[in-house]
Each structure stands twice: as structure tokens, then as C-alpha cells.
Write a protein that holds these residues in place. Structure first.
Motif, PDB file in Angstrom:
ATOM      1  N   PRO A   8       0.841  -1.197  -0.069  1.00 27.92           N
ATOM      2  CA  PRO A   8      -0.134  -0.186  -0.054  1.00 27.92           C
ATOM      3  C   PRO A   8       0.752   1.204   0.005  1.00 27.92           C
ATOM      4  CG  PRO A   8      -0.790  -1.607   1.408  1.00 27.92           C
ATOM      5  CD  PRO A   8       0.546  -2.080   1.091  1.00 27.92           C
ATOM      6  N   ALA A   9       2.091   1.323   0.730  1.00 28.75           N
ATOM      7  CA  ALA A   9       2.745   2.535   0.914  1.00 28.75           C
ATOM      8  C   ALA A   9       3.365   2.904  -0.566  1.00 28.75           C
ATOM      9  CB  ALA A   9       3.758   2.471   1.981  1.00 28.75           C
ATOM     10  N   LEU A  10       4.076   1.705  -1.033  1.00 33.23           N
ATOM     11  CA  LEU A  10       4.545   2.113  -2.548  1.00 33.23           C
ATOM     12  C   LEU A  10       3.413   2.422  -3.432  1.00 33.23           C
ATOM     13  CD1 LEU A  10       7.300   1.839  -4.222  1.00 33.23           C
ATOM     14  CD2 LEU A  10       6.837  -0.681  -4.521  1.00 33.23           C
ATOM     15  N   ASP A  11       2.374   2.024  -3.392  1.00 32.31           N
ATOM     16  CA  ASP A  11       0.972   2.277  -4.234  1.00 32.31           C
ATOM     17  C   ASP A  11       0.836   3.671  -4.263  1.00 32.31           C
ATOM     18  OD1 ASP A  11       1.139  -0.395  -5.308  1.00 32.31           O
ATOM     19  OD2 ASP A  11      -0.695  -1.290  -4.037  1.00 32.31           O
ATOM     20  N   ALA A  12       0.733   4.090  -2.787  1.00 37.35           N
ATOM     21  CA  ALA A  12       0.337   5.439  -2.608  1.00 37.35           C
ATOM     22  C   ALA A  12       1.464   6.532  -3.204  1.00 37.35           C
ATOM     23  CB  ALA A  12       0.436   5.795  -1.220  1.00 37.35           C
ATOM     24  N   ALA A  13       2.576   6.048  -3.236  1.00 32.46           N
ATOM     25  CA  ALA A  13       4.000   6.924  -3.648  1.00 32.46           C
ATOM     26  C   ALA A  13       3.849   7.012  -5.003  1.00 32.46           C
ATOM     27  CB  ALA A  13       5.170   6.099  -3.191  1.00 32.46           C
ATOM     28  N   HIS A  14       3.501   5.794  -5.874  1.00 33.82           N
ATOM     29  CA  HIS A  14       3.373   5.919  -7.330  1.00 33.82           C
ATOM     30  C   HIS A  14       2.066   6.884  -7.569  1.00 33.82           C
ATOM     31  CE1 HIS A  14       6.245   3.107  -8.837  1.00 33.82           C
ATOM     32  NE2 HIS A  14       5.795   2.097  -7.891  1.00 33.82           N
ATOM     33  N   LEU A  15       1.058   6.869  -7.009  1.00 34.55           N
ATOM     34  CA  LEU A  15       0.025   7.734  -7.297  1.00 34.55           C
ATOM     35  C   LEU A  15       0.366   9.083  -6.805  1.00 34.55           C
ATOM     36  CD1 LEU A  15      -3.068   5.465  -5.568  1.00 34.55           C
ATOM     37  CD2 LEU A  15      -2.538   6.101  -8.168  1.00 34.55           C
ATOM     38  N   HIS A  16       1.069   9.488  -5.859  1.00 34.68           N
ATOM     39  CA  HIS A  16       1.544  10.498  -5.737  1.00 34.68           C
ATOM     40  C   HIS A  16       2.439  11.480  -6.628  1.00 34.68           C
ATOM     41  CE1 HIS A  16       2.448  13.863  -2.471  1.00 34.68           C
ATOM     42  NE2 HIS A  16       3.570  14.065  -3.550  1.00 34.68           N
ATOM     43  N   CYS A  17       3.367  10.451  -7.220  1.00 37.50           N
ATOM     44  CA  CYS A  17       4.309  10.960  -8.315  1.00 37.50           C
ATOM     45  C   CYS A  17       3.408  11.080  -9.485  1.00 37.50           C
ATOM     46  CB  CYS A  17       5.270   9.883  -8.277  1.00 37.50           C
ATOM     47  SG  CYS A  17       6.670   9.731  -7.250  1.00 37.50           S
ATOM     48  N   ARG A  18       2.472  10.329  -9.809  1.00 36.51           N
ATOM     49  CA  ARG A  18       1.577  10.298 -10.885  1.00 36.51           C
ATOM     50  C   ARG A  18       0.812  11.658 -11.007  1.00 36.51           C
ATOM     51  NH1 ARG A  18      -1.309   5.973 -10.790  1.00 36.51           N
ATOM     52  NH2 ARG A  18       0.621   4.793 -11.715  1.00 36.51           N
ATOM     53  N   SER A  19       0.287  11.971  -9.837  1.00 38.64           N
ATOM     54  CA  SER A  19      -0.434  13.435  -9.684  1.00 38.64           C
ATOM     55  C   SER A  19       0.348  14.452 -10.005  1.00 38.64           C
ATOM     56  CB  SER A  19      -1.038  13.290  -8.180  1.00 38.64           C
ATOM     57  OG  SER A  19      -1.551  14.594  -7.790  1.00 38.64           O
ATOM     58  N   LEU A  20       1.766  14.432  -9.419  1.00 38.13           N
ATOM     59  CA  LEU A  20       2.573  15.485  -9.485  1.00 38.13           C
ATOM     60  C   LEU A  20       2.855  15.586 -10.919  1.00 38.13           C
ATOM     61  CD1 LEU A  20       4.342  17.871  -8.487  1.00 38.13           C
ATOM     62  CD2 LEU A  20       5.985  16.083  -7.925  1.00 38.13           C
ATOM     63  N   GLU A  21       3.156  14.615 -11.690  1.00 38.86           N
ATOM     64  CA  GLU A  21       3.493  14.595 -13.165  1.00 38.86           C
ATOM     65  C   GLU A  21       2.497  15.231 -13.849  1.00 38.86           C
ATOM     66  OE1 GLU A  21       4.284  10.411 -13.916  1.00 38.86           O
ATOM     67  OE2 GLU A  21       6.236  10.402 -13.088  1.00 38.86           O
ATOM     68  N   GLU A  22       1.185  14.891 -13.606  1.00 40.59           N
ATOM     69  CA  GLU A  22       0.145  15.187 -14.567  1.00 40.59           C
ATOM     70  C   GLU A  22       0.005  16.782 -14.135  1.00 40.59           C
ATOM     71  OE1 GLU A  22      -3.134  12.826 -13.187  1.00 40.59           O
ATOM     72  OE2 GLU A  22      -2.478  11.079 -14.372  1.00 40.59           O
ATOM     73  N   ALA A  23       0.121  17.128 -12.789  1.00 43.89           N
ATOM     74  CA  ALA A  23      -0.018  18.698 -12.494  1.00 43.89           C
ATOM     75  C   ALA A  23       1.022  19.500 -13.271  1.00 43.89           C
ATOM     76  CB  ALA A  23      -0.019  18.854 -11.063  1.00 43.89           C
TER      77      ALA A  23
END
Length: 211
Positions: A8-23
Motif C-alpha cells: 500500500p505505501a508503495l502504491d500510494a507513492a506511485h499515485l503521488h508521483c503520477r499526480s505531480l507529473e500530471e499537474a
């Protein structure tokens, strides 16, 4: 095929990075011209003896102070110091004004004290709804300052109170703040490029307008 256990922690980190990349991708397409424009116009103000005032709350306060530190000190290249004040860092003023007038006035009263016509006020807010920043924007406009806002998704009250705004389209407060930090660094980079350019060459902005 061996299945890897859920993390879960790694999945959350990937989601965070994806959100930042999109922004950042949206910011690259929609905000770079504005930041470059602000950098050139801020160079005109500060080299002409004007001042930058900046403010925010919480993490945005830290980013406002980051901006002023880069201008009073230096970003990359060696250059003279420029006048830039983070209003939230005036702790005695903040606490005295908050105690006597209320927290909504902690920045507006300082803008009235320190701001002069032609100066620039930069306000940072992830929500764009902070009452003390909106009050500062209103006071600044009445006093003849130029108001720029870095906010989260627009429209929002702070963006509407400012002369110009850069609204980050992201769901997460953290992503908005991280994109604001990129904008702060790029503003400093564009400012440095402008102050090292002869005035005659930087009168026309990236939008083709006289600054």
C-alpha cells in the motif's frame, strides 16, 4: 508467474508521483508563459527600487519565505540583493496584529505599512480561500500594489481578488504545494535572466506586451 504482494505505501507513492507529473504537465502547458512574464516584470520593479512582499499560511508561508530568501540572497548566479519581505516571518507584528485586530488582518495591515505604489505582492494559497490573504490582496490593490496569486484549482476568491493568478489544477494539497515550489524556482530563474538582460531587450514580455 510469481505475484508480488500488495504494498500500500508503495502504491500510494506511485499515485503521488503520477499526480505531480500530471499537474506539472498542465503547468508546463498553461503556466510557463505567465511565470516568465512575472519574472521580467518583477525585475523591472525591483531594479527600479521597488519591493516584493509575500505571504501565505502553513506550507505556503514556507514557500513565500523561500521566494523572498532567493531574492535577498541569490538563486543561482551572483548578483546584487533585492528588497523582498515575507510578511508571516514578522512574528512580533503577526502576533500583535492578530491579538489586537484578528488573524484576518495580519497581512493586510503589514501591506498598508510596507507596500508602496508599484510594488508587487505575491500570495500563495492551496485553497485560494484564506481570508487573511484575500484581505491583503484588497488592501494592496487599494494601495497601488500589483497582486499576483499562486493558488490551487480555480476559480477561487483569492484568484479573483488578485490582478493575476496562476491556479494549479490538482486534487491534492501536497501536489499543489509541490507545483508552487516549481513555480517559485522558475520565477527566480526568469527574474535572474531578466536582470542580466539589458532593459531595452526586456520591455517586451513573452505575451508581446510592454511590461
Amino acid at each position: 508467474m510469481t505475484e508480488h504482494p500488495a504494498h500500500p505505501a508503495l502504491d500510494a507513492a506511485h499515485l503521488h508521483c503520477r499526480s505531480l507529473e500530471e499537474a506539472l504537465d498542465r503547468f508546463r502547458r498553461q503556466g510557463l508563459d505567465r511565470v516568465a512574464d512575472w519574472g521580467g516584470r518583477l525585475a523591472d520593479v525591483l531594479t527600479g527600487g521597488g519591493r516584493l512582499l509575500a505571504a501565505g499560511n502553513g506550507g505556503s508561508a514556507a514557500q513565500a519565505q523561500h521566494l523572498t530568501a532567493e531574492l535577498v540572497g541569490r538563486y543561482r548566479q551572483e548578483r546584487r540583493a533585492y528588497s523582498a519581505i515575507s510578511l508571516h516571518a514578522e512574528t512580533s507584528s503577526v502576533t500583535a496584529i492578530g491579538n489586537d485586530y484578528g488573524f484576518d488582518h495580519v497581512y493586510a495591515r503589514q501591506v498598508a505599512a510596507h507596500g508602496r505604489p508599484g510594488d508587487v505582492l505575491v500570495l500563495l494559497s492551496t485553497s485560494g480561500r484564506s481570508a487573511n490573504l484575500i484581505a491583503a490582496a484588497v488592501t494592496a490593490r487599494r494601495s497601488g500594489l500589483r497582486v499576483w496569486a499562486l493558488t490551487g484549482r480555480g476559480p477561487n476568491p483569492l484568484a479573483e481578488a488578485a490582478h493575476e493568478s496562476l491556479c494549479v489544477d490538482a486534487d491534492s494539497t501536497a501536489t499543489v504545494q509541490e507545483t508552487h515550489l516549481v513555480a517559485v524556482h522558475l520565477l527566480c530563474e526568469c527574474f535572474d535572466a531578466a536582470v542580466s538582460t539589458p532593459v531595452a531587450r526586456r520591455t517586451v514580455t513573452t505575451h508581446g506586451r510592454v511590461s
